[in-house]
Each structure stands twice: as structure tokens, then as C-alpha cells.
Design a protein around this motif. Structure first.
Motif, PDB file in Angstrom:
ATOM      1  N   HIS A 235       0.854  -1.196   0.000  1.00  0.00           N
ATOM      2  CA  HIS A 235       0.000   0.000   0.000  1.00  0.00           C
ATOM      3  C   HIS A 235       0.886   1.242   0.000  1.00  0.00           C
ATOM      4  O   HIS A 235       1.667   1.466   0.933  1.00  0.00           O
TER       5      HIS A 235
ATOM      6  N   SER B 244      -0.399   4.458  -1.924  1.00  0.00           N
ATOM      7  CA  SER B 244      -1.197   5.665  -2.133  1.00  0.00           C
ATOM      8  C   SER B 244      -2.661   5.286  -2.335  1.00  0.00           C
ATOM      9  O   SER B 244      -3.003   4.110  -2.542  1.00  0.00           O
TER      10      SER B 244
ATOM     11  N   THR C 150       0.005   2.975   4.637  1.00  0.00           N
ATOM     12  CA  THR C 150       0.838   3.269   3.472  1.00  0.00           C
ATOM     13  C   THR C 150       2.301   3.459   3.869  1.00  0.00           C
ATOM     14  O   THR C 150       2.610   3.813   5.009  1.00  0.00           O
TER      15      THR C 150
END
Length: 441
Positions: free
Chosen positions: A238, A240, A319
Motif C-alpha cells: 500500500h 497511495s 501506506t
């Protein structure tokens, strides 16, 4: 009578003088010890009183330090208690960037996206704001509106599935479902094109060997009856919010989203057509499965029924800057079904599409100002767990993570979301100007 009292008094005074003269050294010695003890006690009392006065000084109306700390000072103090430094010195910043390397941005705009840039970059930003950004905003809105109208038309007179607090159209079949999927994939790719992702490089990699599991060369080679090899979930690193657009354009899977997403204009209906599983507070009902239970059922359904949508899960839980791979949570591996690993890498020269340490509005604006964006995708074969991995979801998750890190040339990191919050608190709690100058250096 008076004379007798006088004689008695004289005798008492004489005895007192004799006693005092005999015990004078002892009394003097004792008095010296008492004086030393008293002096030490006085020092302790003075130190304690000074500390207490120092601690209570902000509460005194006439004290010099009566000003309340600012929010940034409170954040700095909280970070200091968690092991950070109250000053954003070069040394402390370097230490943080080493410790929290998975969340550090390296583009020309600095950690918070507010760094000083060259005049050339300022000119490019101005040109993009005048020419590129308005076009992209209009085109993006038209794409979103078009897909919303398609979803509205396909769900017309069709009640959504309502089970265990969820509401979606994931299991809608026939021409309606086909229209939603085909249009969704096409318009998602159109949205990426509008955002500057004109070319997306996709690569299929067949690893030499797997840690423990069994590989299937490609999901397209799986027959309809081979449910034991059909993936229930796509697992991806992850980086964005753009990850979702790519996966929609490639596979159109279901996602896990916040309950508030279902109430958003335009996006809410689209998320229901995707079949999103909404995170919500746990219900007290006896038959409530929870998000984990719903996800597990979805994974098993996708594994046994080719018409059921796969789930798209980000097992890292947050993220990164795209160069690291955090520890995997076991949610995607509890169902014991095969998974399809996918690795995303965003190449950049000016602005990184990775969403870390920067506000959402600033990130979207700088992304729109970038003339060209790049995305590279590495697709691995379907990973079928061994019996040992099925019995141990942590082992299953760790083996898939090691494989993705190896094939994607990613560095495995042991930190997670708590460390990310500490790093963000440090950046926003310390002197931001010194941080930005250090980043530019």
C-alpha cells in the motif's frame, strides 16, 4: 515561708549548674549533630519546596511561567515522553529518518510537501496550475459523474444486499453486473490517464521457488472447476490512494472501507457497487460476524464461485513510501484460500505519489501539477498455501510477505502503524521550518 522557698530555689539552681557543667561536652556534641541534621533537613525542605514551586509555577497567577503551552509544545512534550527529541536538530532528524525510514519522503518538495523549491520548479507549478490542473479536475469530475450515473441506472429498482450491517450490490448478476464491471474498469483506467498515468508497465514474474506454498502460473490459467487454485483475495503493498484506482482498472475487486464512505456523494454508490465491506462498531447481536468474519466469508465465496468478486486487501494496514514492506496482518490469510500477490512501484523525479507525512489536499494538488506520473506493476502467480500454512495464518502471511519483498526488491521493515503515528507527531510537534530546511539539505 518565703525564706524556705528561696533556699529551695537556690539548691535547684546549683544542681542545674552542676549538671550543665558535667554534661556540657555531651550536650554540645549532641547539639552539633542536631544542627547538622537540621541543616540537612532544611536543605531537603528547600529543594522539595523549590521543586514543588517549579511544578506549580504555571498555576500561580503572578508566576513568570504562567503561560499555557501551545498545541505544538504539547505535541513535542508528548513525543518526548514516547522517546523522541524536543528539538528538531539535524542529529535527531537523521535518527528519526533512519528509525522510521519506511515513512520518509524523498521528493523535492520535502517531508511535509512545503519545502523550498527552485524557480524552475515554481514556474512549472504555475504553468500546471493554469493549464493542466483545470483540465484534469473537469475531466476527473466528468468521469466520476459518468460512472455514478451508470451505477445508478444499473441499480435502479434493485434492492441492495443487507446482511450483518453491510449494504452492497456485490452479488448482483446478469447484464447489470457485467455493465458495472466493464464500465468500472474502463473508467478507472481513464481516471488514471487523466491524472497523468499515460503508461502503466505491467510485468508477470514467475519466481524460481516459493517459501512453502504451491504456485499457479497465472490466474487466467485456472479452470472454472479448480476452486482449490482460485484466489480469494488480491494482496498488495500500500503506497497511495491511487492503488485503488489501479486495482479497479485491473481486477475490479471489493475493498474494505470506512462506514462513512458509503454516505459520500457519488462515491458512496460506487463503493456499494464494488461490494465494499464497511468497517463499523461491533454490534452486540449474537449473530454479528464482524468485519473479519464478513471478509473471511467473501474470500471463501470468491474461492468457490468464479462469479463472486475477489477482495482487495492491503495486509500492511497503512501506506509506506513504496520502498519498504511492513509486517502483514493475518486478515487476508484466515480463510486459508489462495491469494494473488501484486506489487506496485511509483517511479518519480519531482513529486512522489506516496501518501505519507503530507496533507490530503496538498498531495492531490501536487499530484495534479505533475505532468507525467509513472506506475510499475509486478504480478506474481497465485499463491496456494500448504497445509502447514493453512494451520498457521501468521506463517502464511510471513511467507507471502517474504516472496513479495524478494520479487519486488522491497526492504522488509518491522515497524507498523504505531511508529508511523510517533513519526508524524514528531514532524508536526517539532519546529517545522528546521525540519524542512534539513530535508532540502
Amino acid at each position: 515561708m518565703d525564706s524556705e522557698e528561696q533556699r529551695d530555689n537556690q539548691k535547684m539552681e546549683k544542681k542545674i549548674r552542676e549538671l550543665s557543667s558535667d554534661e556540657a561536652p555531651i550536650l554540645t556534641e549532641k547539639s552539633g549533630l542536631r544542627e547538622e541534621e537540621m541543616a540537612m533537613k532544611e536543605k531537603e525542605l528547600l529543594s522539595v519546596s523549590s521543586k514543588s514551586m517549579g511544578d506549580e509555577a504555571p498555576l500561580l497567577p503572578n508566576a513568570q511561567n504562567c503561560e499555557q503551552p501551545s498545541p505544538s509544545e504539547r505535541k513535542t512534550e508528548r513525543f518526548t515522553l514516547e522517546g523522541g527529541s524536543p528539538n528538531a536538530s539535524a542529529q535527531s532528524l537523521e535518527e528519526m529518518e533512519i528509525k522510521y525510514a519506511a515513512y520518509v519522503r524523498h521528493d523535492i518538495y520535502g517531508t511535509l510537501g512545503k519545502g523550498e523549491v527552485s524557480w524552475k520548479e515554481k514556474a512549472l507549478l504555475l504553468l500546471a496550475l493554469i493549464v493542466v490542473v483545470p483540465i484534469r479536475v473537469v475531466v476527473g469530475f466528468l468521469i466520476l459523474l459518468t460512472y455514478y450515473l451508470i451505477c445508478r441506472l444499473c441499480t435502479l429498482f434493485k434492492a441492495p444486499n443487507r446482511e450483518d450491517g453491510q449494504e452492497d450490490y456485490a452479488h448482483m448478476s446478469g447484464i447489470r453486473r457485467s455493465t458495472i464491471i466493464i464500465c468500472g474498469r474502463f473508467l478507472s483506467r481513464a481516471m488514471l490517464f487523466a491524472l497523468g498515468f499515460y503508461w502503466i508497465k505491467e510485468e508477470y514474474v514467475i519466481p524460481d521457488q516459493s517459501p512453502n506454498g504451491l504456485f499457479v502460473k497465472d490466474s487466467s490459467q485456472i479452470d472454472a472447476d479448480e476452486s482449490s487454485y482460485r484466489p480469494g483475495a488480491i494482496v498488495s503493498n500500500h503506497v497511495s490512494y491511487l492503488d485503488i484506482l489501479y486495482h479497479m482498472s485491473a481486477s475490479f475487486p471489493s475493498f474494505v472501507a470506512k462506514r462513512s464512505v458509503a454516505r459520500l456523494p457519488l462515491v458512496g454508490l460506487i463503493s456499494k457497487c464494488l461490494g465494499c465491506v464497511y468497517v463499523q462498531r461491533e454490534s452486540k447481536a449474537s449473530d454479528f460476524k464482524g468485519v473479519s468474519g464478513v471478509v473471511t466469508e467473501r474470500l471463501q465465496a470468491a474461492n468457490h464461485d468464479k462469479l463472486s468478486p475477489m477482495m482487495m486487501l492491503f495486509p500492511e494496514g497503512t501506506t509506506t513510501n513504496g520502498d519498504f514492506l511492513l509486517p502483514f496482518k493475518t486478515g487476508a490469510f484466515l480463510a486459508k484460500t489462495p491469494v494473488l500477490p501484486v506489487i506496485l512501484r511509483y517511479r518519480y523525479q519531482r513529486f512522489s505519489p506516496a501518501w505519507d507525512t503530507i496533507s490530503g489536499v496538498r498531495h492531490v494538488l501536487l499530484l495534479l501539477c505533475q505532468f507525467v506520473n509513472y506506475l510499475e506493476v509486478t504480478r506474481l502467480p497465485v499463491y496456494c498455501p500448504s497445509e502447514k500454512e493453512k494451520a498457521d495464518p501468521k506463517l502464511y502471511a510471513n511467507n507471502v510477505r517474504k516472496l513479495m519483498a524478494l520479487e519486488g526488491n522491497l526492504t522488509m521493515s518491522d515497524i507498523g502503524l504505531p511508529e508511523k503515528r510517533i513519526y508524524h507527531a514528531a514532524l508536526h510537534g517539532n519546529n517545522q521550518s528546521s525540519i524542512l530546511h534539513q530535508k532540502e539539505d
